[in-house]
Write a protein that holds these residues in place. Structure first.
Motif, PDB file in Angstrom:
ATOM      1  N   GLU A  52     114.883  81.228  24.841  1.00  0.00           N
ATOM      2  CA  GLU A  52     114.057  82.029  23.936  1.00  0.00           C
ATOM      3  C   GLU A  52     113.076  82.903  24.711  1.00  0.00           C
ATOM      4  OE1 GLU A  52     114.580  82.450  20.940  1.00  0.00           O
ATOM      5  OE2 GLU A  52     115.998  80.831  20.577  1.00  0.00           O
ATOM      6  N   SER A  89     111.122  81.947  19.109  1.00  0.00           N
ATOM      7  CA  SER A  89     110.221  81.674  20.225  1.00  0.00           C
ATOM      8  C   SER A  89     108.803  81.333  19.794  1.00  0.00           C
ATOM      9  CB  SER A  89     110.181  82.894  21.141  1.00  0.00           C
ATOM     10  OG  SER A  89     109.994  84.062  20.362  1.00  0.00           O
ATOM     11  N   ASP A 117     123.250  99.171  17.117  1.00  0.00           N
ATOM     12  CA  ASP A 117     123.371  97.909  16.408  1.00  0.00           C
ATOM     13  C   ASP A 117     124.182  98.059  15.127  1.00  0.00           C
ATOM     14  OD1 ASP A 117     122.503  95.040  16.179  1.00  0.00           O
ATOM     15  OD2 ASP A 117     121.738  95.823  14.280  1.00  0.00           O
ATOM     16  N   MET A 177     112.168  85.290  15.010  1.00  0.00           N
ATOM     17  CA  MET A 177     112.484  84.876  16.373  1.00  0.00           C
ATOM     18  C   MET A 177     112.203  83.377  16.468  1.00  0.00           C
ATOM     19  SD  MET A 177     113.322  87.467  18.533  1.00  0.00           S
ATOM     20  CE  MET A 177     112.676  87.066  20.161  1.00  0.00           C
ATOM     21  N   ALA A 230     114.502  91.697  23.054  1.00  0.00           N
ATOM     22  CA  ALA A 230     115.780  91.808  22.356  1.00  0.00           C
ATOM     23  C   ALA A 230     115.660  91.517  20.865  1.00  0.00           C
ATOM     24  CB  ALA A 230     116.773  90.828  22.978  1.00  0.00           C
ATOM     25  N   SER A 231     116.581  92.089  20.125  1.00  0.00           N
ATOM     26  CA  SER A 231     116.770  91.739  18.718  1.00  0.00           C
ATOM     27  C   SER A 231     117.972  90.818  18.703  1.00  0.00           C
ATOM     28  CB  SER A 231     117.142  93.007  17.959  1.00  0.00           C
ATOM     29  OG  SER A 231     116.317  93.184  16.886  1.00  0.00           O
ATOM     30  N   LEU A 236     113.717  99.567  19.901  1.00  0.00           N
ATOM     31  CA  LEU A 236     114.918  99.256  19.113  1.00  0.00           C
ATOM     32  C   LEU A 236     114.667  99.540  17.632  1.00  0.00           C
ATOM     33  CD1 LEU A 236     115.988  95.812  20.662  1.00  0.00           C
ATOM     34  CD2 LEU A 236     116.733  98.106  21.331  1.00  0.00           C
ATOM     35  N   THR A 282     120.817  92.980  20.449  1.00  0.00           N
ATOM     36  CA  THR A 282     120.666  94.386  20.831  1.00  0.00           C
ATOM     37  C   THR A 282     119.473  94.463  21.767  1.00  0.00           C
ATOM     38  OG1 THR A 282     121.663  95.176  18.799  1.00  0.00           O
ATOM     39  CG2 THR A 282     120.228  96.715  19.950  1.00  0.00           C
ATOM     40  N   LEU A 315     114.839  85.958  26.044  1.00  0.00           N
ATOM     41  CA  LEU A 315     115.075  86.970  25.002  1.00  0.00           C
ATOM     42  C   LEU A 315     113.781  87.706  24.671  1.00  0.00           C
ATOM     43  CD1 LEU A 315     117.407  85.225  22.387  1.00  0.00           C
ATOM     44  CD2 LEU A 315     118.009  87.071  23.943  1.00  0.00           C
ATOM     45  N   ARG A 348     110.016  73.878  12.797  1.00  0.00           N
ATOM     46  CA  ARG A 348     111.469  73.784  12.648  1.00  0.00           C
ATOM     47  C   ARG A 348     112.152  73.123  13.845  1.00  0.00           C
ATOM     48  NH1 ARG A 348     116.346  78.277  11.760  1.00  0.00           N
ATOM     49  NH2 ARG A 348     117.755  77.186  13.155  1.00  0.00           N
ATOM     50  N   PHE A 395     107.837  91.459  25.020  1.00  0.00           N
ATOM     51  CA  PHE A 395     108.654  91.599  23.809  1.00  0.00           C
ATOM     52  C   PHE A 395     108.211  92.816  22.996  1.00  0.00           C
ATOM     53  CE2 PHE A 395     109.362  91.045  19.301  1.00  0.00           C
ATOM     54  CZ  PHE A 395     110.720  90.792  19.263  1.00  0.00           C
ATOM     55  N   HIS A 437     110.638  95.852  22.368  1.00  0.00           N
ATOM     56  CA  HIS A 437     111.342  95.691  21.090  1.00  0.00           C
ATOM     57  C   HIS A 437     111.133  96.886  20.156  1.00  0.00           C
ATOM     58  CE1 HIS A 437     113.236  93.439  17.868  1.00  0.00           C
ATOM     59  NE2 HIS A 437     112.211  93.687  17.085  1.00  0.00           N
ATOM     60  N   PHE A 449     122.030  77.221  19.527  1.00  0.00           N
ATOM     61  CA  PHE A 449     120.705  77.602  20.019  1.00  0.00           C
ATOM     62  C   PHE A 449     119.945  76.399  20.578  1.00  0.00           C
ATOM     63  CE2 PHE A 449     122.015  80.997  17.291  1.00  0.00           C
ATOM     64  CZ  PHE A 449     121.511  82.130  17.902  1.00  0.00           C
ATOM     65  N   HIS A 495     123.951  77.021  14.346  1.00  0.00           N
ATOM     66  CA  HIS A 495     122.590  76.552  14.648  1.00  0.00           C
ATOM     67  C   HIS A 495     122.560  75.789  15.973  1.00  0.00           C
ATOM     68  CE1 HIS A 495     120.163  76.919  10.761  1.00  0.00           C
ATOM     69  NE2 HIS A 495     121.315  77.501  10.482  1.00  0.00           N
ATOM     70  N   ASN A 510     120.189  87.427  16.913  1.00  0.00           N
ATOM     71  CA  ASN A 510     120.386  86.480  15.834  1.00  0.00           C
ATOM     72  C   ASN A 510     121.859  86.114  15.763  1.00  0.00           C
ATOM     73  OD1 ASN A 510     119.889  85.020  13.256  1.00  0.00           O
ATOM     74  ND2 ASN A 510     117.945  86.126  13.390  1.00  0.00           N
TER      75      ASN A 510
END
Lengths: 425, 472
Positions: A75, B264, A368, B262, A83-84, B357, A99, A78, B272, B350, B354, A63, A60, A86
């Motif tokens: 963020e 973002s 992936d 995500m 992107a995917s 994918l 990915t 990405l 969070r 995005f 995305h 990040f 955690h 995690n």
């Protein structure tokens, strides 16, 4: 058996002077690439008392940003890439995976190299993130199976860190906000190039992957920490635990045996994988009896999860008729005992070998997935070759090997049984 | 019948067959018929082969035939190795056209359905319990009003004949879509066309689904169960679905508010990242199956009726009231001002990139193509490429003003001490929270506003229900 190549892709390995390894796998899917950064640190590395769950917590914290890339910027990048992305933590590894379109690889690797080398977070952020981890524990805590595994590990192990799950003991999770200093030490010890394997699988040549990694990761400095994981002594007597569950549930039973550490050329290790499918999968006789004919259980499975140190071979069933819990348990134990004297015929063994082979091949259906399948093996051996060796070992296993593995590993004194039942109202 | 075929040199064959039959077509009193029809076909044996024989056949091939039953669509799918293409296709055709209808399989699968509601949903997954409770609240008296598995009481009463009747009425050749991709896709498609054309040209339903009941007042359901956290889902119906003129703009807005898994999204950042309230917070305008188990939406859960949904993962029970207020606060900020240019660009970029994918695996691509036929918008990646580049931030602002200003919202909580939470919300009690570390001034000032933000709800519209009475 040339056509039986379970990992049908070429790959190249590059070892950098700082100890970092790159595994580059060119793949046929156009335009995408998967980057899996495998850190060889998981909950097995939590050797100090009171620090369970820390590898996951640290995932955690990764990040929480750097000077160059505060979390918002990271963020946003990405997002721009589409992107995917995690990460996950397990007993022997922490994996950061993304990915994305192959043309973004350079930008991604720069960003990832930055956080692996220059992570920086405040104690306030650390304390806040500790609560997110607690939130993760809460969401999982409603699931009886989570509790079953927690208690199973706690019962089966005495000294090895496998005693706790990757999430850690709740008492340790609740203490996490006060562990800022330890988190810095954890990063310093384990987030090092000699302890990291980068997998790049996708639409690019290995030489290109190598140049990118060299550019961004070549200057990462080697560490010096050596982990001494305590060795678990042999189990001398059967163990049992019983859980009472607060809400309505069907009963569960887990029967576990001590199992050997992962070794791709060990017939015992391969035999236990074969046994899990042979005796406890939907294709097994026991499944037919318990789930389809008698209908005493609605779920039955086994797994021999590959680990760096000796772990467990576990069979789990969910029982539909609560009064049948002892019968289901007995049926599982009988099945484990029976193998020693009644190994399957060769023809049946071949079906199991075929099952494992095709099941693995079917999972390799995009960049992936290939990377995700490979990552756990890289955590164990740092090379895709281990997959090929393991499947070759599967195909060399004989019925006699199965009986010998069952005799060696399914002894009653190495058995731990945990049941979970609804609390009587 | 519609065929989608993409043959290539892949070593694998992917097949998906989708029928426009789902739980929204369950006859009243037979909730669960659609679910059991799908299960009986995929996991109940055929006339020629028992379920056990099918498992024995699948085992050495490492394959399985899976089924998903949603509100309006039932999809059967498998992936197999090229070496098994013909026999796997034959097996699926046999399952779909010549089911076994054995009583013992029906008993087993009906038990599974009951347990998935009684044990799994009520007892083991507070988050999904909250989501299903929200759907139940929003779609009361509507064909979407019960879980796809049915209801416990109707499942207990269900006879095999009702399931066979559903199959006879809804599994017709005229609206089925068969999609094959990869190795031997052409011969697989030819074989499926031949076999599926033996199904009668029929469907009892015409496929229309009424609009969601209008939500005239804020409604809440408090599902009581012992838990360490409190799960929260909230939302309201939206008329926007793929093909609607505001869909692309609203999709961008919702992605910026809370793109699934995500970090973002605004919600995630607010609940969070800055406050540590829970593990994650996301927003949706399309149904996302089992979001707690997957990073990517499984296709073939297409629906004519969608809701705007906020998913707040479990919070400390004492923080549930504050979390509700903060989630609404974030939604209103978006509805009032839309997105700034940077957020807009990032979210649009995005979504544009995305989706490719999500469609990379052949099976997923076939599934998304089937959904494209359902909505009439084509493959989702193509649809987004056609529509997103034209968008502007003011389009987004217009869309959120139009669709995210609900007269009322519905909220579903699942967790402990529900009576206390219900009372606090009805009393509009302040819900200030303490942090375990120093917080910046802007956050504390925002908390001052949020912690007293009214959420007006009438007592008669705030129901507390024990978990063990849900989905009965």
């Amino acid at each position: 058996m040339a056509e039986r190549n379970a990992f049908p892709f070429d790959y190249e390995l590059f070892d950098f002077p700082n100890g970092l390894r790159l595994v580059a796998v060119p793949l046929p899917w156009r335009g995408t690439a998967s980057v899996y950064i495998v850190v060889h640190a998981g909950s097995r590395n939590e050797v100090e008392p009171g620090c369970s769950g820390f590898a996951h917590f640290f995932e955690h914290m990764m990040f929480r940003g750097t000077r160059a890339f505060p979390p918002e910027r990271y963020e946003r990048e990405l997002q721009r890439m589409g992107a995917s992305s995690n990460a996950y933590t397990d007993d022997d590894r922490t994996v950061y995976h993304t990915t994305l379109a192959v043309e973004e690889l350079d930008a991604l690797l720069a960003m990832e190299a930055d956080r692996f080398q220059h992570l920086e977070y405040s104690e306030e952020d650390f304390r806040t993130e500790a609560l997110a981890v607690l939130g993760e524990y809460w969401k999982d805590s409603a699931e009886p199976l989570n509790r079953l595994h927690e208690v199973l590990r706690d019962t089966a192990f005495d000294v090895h860190p496998y005693k706790h799950t990757t999430m850690g003991f709740l008492r340790d999770i609740e203490r996490m906000p006060g562990m800022y200093g330890y988190s810095l030490a954890f990063f310093d010890r384990f987030y090092r190039p000699e302890n990291t394997t980068i997998l790049i699988a996708g639409d690019l040549a290995p030489a290109e992957a190598r140049a990118l990694v060299e550019r961004h990761w070549g200057g990462w400095r080697r560490g010096s920490y050596r982990l001494e994981a305590p060795q678990e002594p042999p189990q001398k007597a059967p163990r049992e635990a019983r859980i009472e569950w607060e809400t309505h549930t069907l009963p569960y039973v887990a029967v576990a045996q001590r199992a050997p550490a992962y070794d791709d050329s060990d017939p015992d290790c391969a035999a236990l994988d074969l046994i899990s499918a042979l005796c406890f999968s939907p294709g097994s006789d026991l499944y037919r009896r318990l789930v389809i004919e008698e209908q005493w259980a609605d779920e039955l499975w086994a797994n021999q999860a590959d680990h760096l140190d000796p772990y467990l071979f576990t069979v789990v069933a969910r029982v539909k008729q609560p009064e049948r819990l002892p019968d289901v348990r007995r049926a599982i134990e009988d099945e484990l005992d029976r193998l020693v004297s009644a190994p399957p015929p060769q023809e049946r063994l071949e079906q199991v070998q075929s099952h494992l082979f095709y099941r693995f091949v079917l999972s390799l259906n995009r960049s992936d997935s290939v990377a995700a399948q490979l990552a756990p093996f890289l955590a164990l051996r740092r090379t895709p070759e281990t997959v090929r060796r393991l499947f070759e070992t599967y195909h060399r296993v004989t019925p006699q090997n199965l009986a010998a593995a069952a005799a060696a590993w399914f002894r009653p004194e190495g058995r731990t049984v945990v049941t979970l039942e609804e609390k009587p109202q | 019948m519609k065929l989608l075929v993409h043959q290539d040199g892949s070593p694998l064959l992917s097949v998906r067959v989708a029928f426009p039959a789902g739980s929204a077509m369950d006859p009243p009193g037979s909730e669960g018929a659609a679910w059991l029809a799908g299960q009986m076909l995929a996991h109940g044996g055929t006339r020629r082969r028992s379920y056990k024989q099918i498992l024995d056949f699948l085992f050495p091939r490492g394959a399985s035939v899976d089924v998903s039953v949603d509100k309006e669509m039932t999809c059967f799918h498998f992936d197999c190795h090229a070496a098994h293409a013909a026999e796997m296709t034959e097996l699926l055709a046999e399952m779909l056209c010549d089911p076994g209808w054995r009583e013992e399989d029906f008993r087993r699968l009906r038990d599974d359905a009951i347990h998935s509601l009684e044990a799994d949903l009520r007892g083991e997954n507070d988050e999904e319990l909250g989501r299903e409770a929200l759907y139940g609240l929003l779609f009361e008296g509507h064909p979407y009003g019960h879980p796809c598995q049915g209801r416990i009481s109707s499942l207990r009463r269900m006879e095999l004949s009702a399931v066979r009747e559903f199959y006879t009425a809804e599994y017709g050749r005229n609206r089925v879509v068969a999609a094959c991709g990869g190795a031997h896709a052409e011969s697989a498609a030819a074989r499926l066309r031949e076999r599926l054309s033996t199904l009668p040209a029929r469907t009892r339903s015409d496929g229309s689904v009424p609009a969601a009941p209008p939500l005239r007042r804020t409604s809440m359901i408090f599902v009581e169960k012992p838990s360490q956290g409190t799960a929260l889902s909230l939302g309201f119906p939206v008329e926007v679905r793929r093909g609607h003129e505001d869909y692309p703009a609203l999709l961008v807005a919702v992605s910026a508010l809370g793109q699934h898994r995500m970090s973002s999204g605004r919600l995630f950042q607010s609940l969070r990242q800055h406050r540590g309230l829970n593990y994650g917070d996301y927003a949706y305008i399309e149904y996302f199956p089992a979001p707690m188990f997957t990073l990517e939406p499984e296709p073939n859960h297409a629906r004519q009726r969608q809701i705007f949904e906020l998913w707040v993962r479990p919070v400390a029970p004492g923080h549930a009231h504050f979390a509700l207020r903060l989630a609404l606060h974030e939604m209103e900020k978006l509805a009032g001002k839309g997105l700034d240019d940077g957020e807009f660009e990032a979210a649009r970029s995005f979504l544009l990139r995305h989706q490719a994918l999500l469609e990379e695996a052949r099976s997923a691509q076939l599934g998304h193509e089937i959904d494209g036929l359902f909505y009439g918008t084509g493959l989702q990646s193509q649809y987004l490429k056609r529509t997103l580049p034209e968008l502007t931030p003011s389009d987004v602002k217009r869309a959120v003003e139009r669709h995210l200003r609900p007269e009322a919202i519905a909220a579903a909580f699942a967790g402990p001490d529900m009576e206390a939470l219900r009372k606090a919300i009805l009393d509009n009690a302040p819900s200030r929270i303490q942090y375990n570390s120093a917080k910046p001034d802007w956050l504390l000032q925002e908390d001052e506003i949020v912690s007293v933000r009214p959420v007006p709800v009438e007592e008669s519209a705030a129901r507390a229900v024990p978990a063990e009475e849900m989905f009965e």
